[in-house]
Scaffold this active site. Sequence first.
Site, PDB file in Angstrom:
ATOM      1  N   GLU A 457       0.701  -1.011  -0.309  1.00 52.61           N
ATOM      2  CA  GLU A 457       0.021   0.041  -0.255  1.00 52.61           C
ATOM      3  C   GLU A 457       0.937   1.505   0.364  1.00 52.61           C
ATOM      4  OE1 GLU A 457      -3.085   0.144  -0.812  1.00 52.61           O
ATOM      5  OE2 GLU A 457      -4.358  -1.578   0.510  1.00 52.61           O
ATOM      6  N   ARG A 461       0.600   3.338  -3.410  1.00 50.33           N
ATOM      7  CA  ARG A 461      -0.188   5.289  -2.767  1.00 50.33           C
ATOM      8  C   ARG A 461       1.159   6.285  -2.754  1.00 50.33           C
ATOM      9  NH1 ARG A 461      -5.545   3.574   0.199  1.00 50.33           N
ATOM     10  NH2 ARG A 461      -5.671   1.600  -0.128  1.00 50.33           N
ATOM     11  N   ASP A 590      -4.813 -10.309  -8.159  1.00 52.15           N
ATOM     12  CA  ASP A 590      -5.276  -8.749  -9.071  1.00 52.15           C
ATOM     13  C   ASP A 590      -3.800  -8.318  -9.709  1.00 52.15           C
ATOM     14  OD1 ASP A 590      -4.777  -7.572  -6.586  1.00 52.15           O
ATOM     15  OD2 ASP A 590      -6.176  -6.708  -6.918  1.00 52.15           O
ATOM     16  N   GLU A 724     -12.357   0.096  -9.589  1.00 52.08           N
ATOM     17  CA  GLU A 724     -11.656  -1.020 -10.787  1.00 52.08           C
ATOM     18  C   GLU A 724     -12.410  -0.996 -12.009  1.00 52.08           C
ATOM     19  OE1 GLU A 724     -12.140  -1.496  -7.754  1.00 52.08           O
ATOM     20  OE2 GLU A 724      -9.822  -1.554  -7.078  1.00 52.08           O
TER      21      GLU A 724
HETATM   22  C1  DMJ Z   1      -6.590   0.272  -4.995  1.00 52.14           C
HETATM   23  O1  DMJ Z   1      -5.514   1.017  -3.942  1.00 52.14           O
HETATM   24  C2  DMJ Z   1      -6.232  -0.320  -5.843  1.00 52.14           C
HETATM   25  O2  DMJ Z   1      -6.213  -0.010  -6.880  1.00 52.14           O
HETATM   26  C3  DMJ Z   1      -5.332  -1.633  -5.445  1.00 52.14           C
HETATM   27  O3  DMJ Z   1      -4.568  -2.191  -6.613  1.00 52.14           O
HETATM   28  C4  DMJ Z   1      -6.979  -2.873  -4.919  1.00 52.14           C
HETATM   29  N1  DMJ Z   1      -7.579  -2.293  -4.822  1.00 52.14           N
HETATM   30  C5  DMJ Z   1      -7.322  -0.488  -4.069  1.00 52.14           C
HETATM   31  C6  DMJ Z   1      -9.291   0.279  -4.758  1.00 52.14           C
HETATM   32  O4  DMJ Z   1     -10.455  -0.226  -5.120  1.00 52.14           O
END
Ligand code: DMJ
Length: 837
Positions: A457, A461, A590, A724
């Site tokens: 994260e 971010r 994902d 998404e």
């Molecule tokens: C985001 O922080 C990013 O896209 C991450 O890869 C997965 N999900 C959240 C938002 O849903």
Amino acid sequence: MCSRKCFRMPTLIICGVVLTIVLVCITGITLTNSINISNIVKLREKVASDSAAANGGHQAAQTRAALVEQQYSTLQTHHLSKSDLNYISAATHPKNLQRLLAAQPTAPQPTQQPNKIVIEIGLRGSSVGHTDDNLNVMPLPHMLQAAQALIEEGNVDSISLPAAAALKATTTTTRATTTTTTTTTTTAAPPISIADHNPAVIEFDRREHVKQTSKTTPLLLIGGIGFVIVLVAITGVTLINNINLSNIIRLNEKVASDSVSANDNQIKELNYVNNHPKNLQQSPQQSQQLNDTLNAESGEARSLEQIRQEMSSLHSDVNVAEPKLSAVISQSHAPKAQTLDEAPALPFGFVSHTNGSASASASNLIDYSKRAQIVKMMEHAWHNYKLYAWGKNELRPLSQRPHSGSIFGSYDLGATIVDGLDTLYIMGLEKEYKEGRDWIERKFSLDNISAELSVFETNIRFVGGMLTLYAFTGDPLYKEKAQHIADKLLPAFQTPTGIPYALVNTKTGVAKNYGWASGGSSILSEFGTLHLEFAYLSDITGNPLYRERVQTIRQVLKEMEKPKGLYPNFLNPKTGKWGQLHMSLGALGDSYYEYLLKAWLQSGQTDEEAREMYDEAMLAIIDKMVRTSPNGLTYVSDLKFDRLEHKMDHLACFSGGLFALGAATRQSEHTDKYMEVGKGITNTCHESYIRAPTQLGPEAFRFSDAAEARALRSQEKYYILRPETFESYFVLWRLTHDQKYRDWGWDAVQALEKYCRTPHGYCGLRNVYQQDPQKDDVQQSFFLAETLKYLYLLFSDDSVLPLDEWVFNTEAHPLPIKGANIYYRQAPAAQPASNVS
Ligand code: DMJ
């Protein structure tokens, strides 16, 4: 109340002069105002009427002054004896004067008024110092004493005592005295009969004298009060006029400045379009047209040739491979084999928000009004975060306080600032952007906190956000911060395999995995989603260490045996073995797949290894996990060991765009399949939205005989402002220009406004299937970073962050594509590896 001193002649003269100046000033201001707004007829009329009122007041004052003159003149025609003068000096003088006037014969009116009144006083008895024995006058000291008393009482201003002989001569001949003032010429007093009086001459200010008349004093007072009222009225009216005027002027200035800024934005847009490498390759005619427009708008006379020269001075001669873009992304848009060591800042805001037509090619795909709505949503989210949670990580809009339970805890890391800042930049919200930049410069640091941060994260971010800002601006602040953060994460990579742990303590460097993860494993979607940021960080810092770290992860994964060609979600960083054999394109898996494709794109399509791994993985997923529902909905199941779970996470909705991007960027035997699956998944995610009364999709939805694309379990029914589905709408829109993707996006915008918006920001919903769903009281930072950004881009034209120049990290922070983007900002030379490891 004013004492009598207030009404002395000099005071009144000064007052008169001051009032006249004030009047002149007011009239001047009024006139100036009239000129300023000569085109505003109503206002002019008002000013004119004010002016008329002022003139009326002035005339009244003049009338009163004339009356006073007349009264004074009457007084002057009468000779006053010493005793009469004493009457005048008495406190009751107005009455006495009136009486005196009534008793005295009226003399002819003088043609001109002297400025000083002259009163001759008979001097009785002998006089000390007087040579004329005929004079039987009051002793001079007595007379002076009496006169002094008059002065003290305020009735006279000065006394002059001419030589007795001269006085006598004057008395016996013309009986006239003269006096002069600085303001008027000498005038002769009317003939005065003083009988046995030998004159001393007492002069005093006429206005003082007038005040002593019984009729003029109240009149003067009334007149004065009236005059003040008129003045106040005039001043008030003038002030109101001025306020009105300044408002009008401000309005005009705003209109003008809006127009200038609109124009400015258009110029920025044109500059951006014109300076764009693509456009530098336009035909001379096209380029000249664009340039002419720019010059006409800006008043600048920069020729295309000059622009070319400026640009070429920024370009290095490094040759990179021509991007192998498929026909879906137009080849004509591909930039020449050029890159830059340095580049200017990307034009702020990229393009204007106004409904302009700066460039037909640039603006014909912009949906201005819908895009403007997204900007307003961003402002609402940002301003409320600023108001109630500034510097904290996220906002609780219902409680109007910071959200300390976010993944970054209660530390003041400003997650919303760092995550949302590039969106502000893209939207052209300059003031807000600067606030955020300022906060980062002054406050952001991981040095003195002991936070246990998620490597994943924090990377997507914080590092991702800083890197994008660096690419956009070239501001070294962001490069330093990105490196600072990445360095704090590096201890997590100290594992036997090089596969990092999930969590790291920023102070101690102690790293670990989540207790719930299978067998102490690290998570595929986490350690597999570092590549873009770390590779780019190495390129802009010249420090290869970051790239080495993610390359190690790549090698481990590449060499691992993959069950059925698939990647399980769990991998033990110590043993290098898979944990549970759960596979998913949603949670836990994902963005690993996402980063395989995007690492290849980021490298200018030179990182073949990444593309191969991507293709292998996605083909396996299509084969083993993608399914079609009885009603024709395409979805990606989770796979647990050998069992398919016919459920799709909202998180997996990004894969619609991912499959399509894979198709669009390489023509192969798989292209059609990729595109078909990409469109199918995006359609299914849309279905999951429109099957909910709120028109917003659940966290996960299932496919069974009973239901399709619907959440069945209560813990799957929430919506937390996730991006998404909109991400896939955006990518599919860019690749197909099929209007339905914009329509779907706009429907979702309306749903967000209806159900998620609160007076103090945006919240998620606890159950999308309820008509009046409860809100979750969290404004996620990714709502600003991703959701609103993708929606904004959905209604923008293709020149805003074109997909052949930018690749979005998994948090929607766009990173430049090497060799295709002048904002890549590669460091000129490699630097020695950092000691941090
Ligand atoms: C985001 O922080 C990013 O896209 C991450 O890869 C997965 N999900 C959240 C938002 O849903």
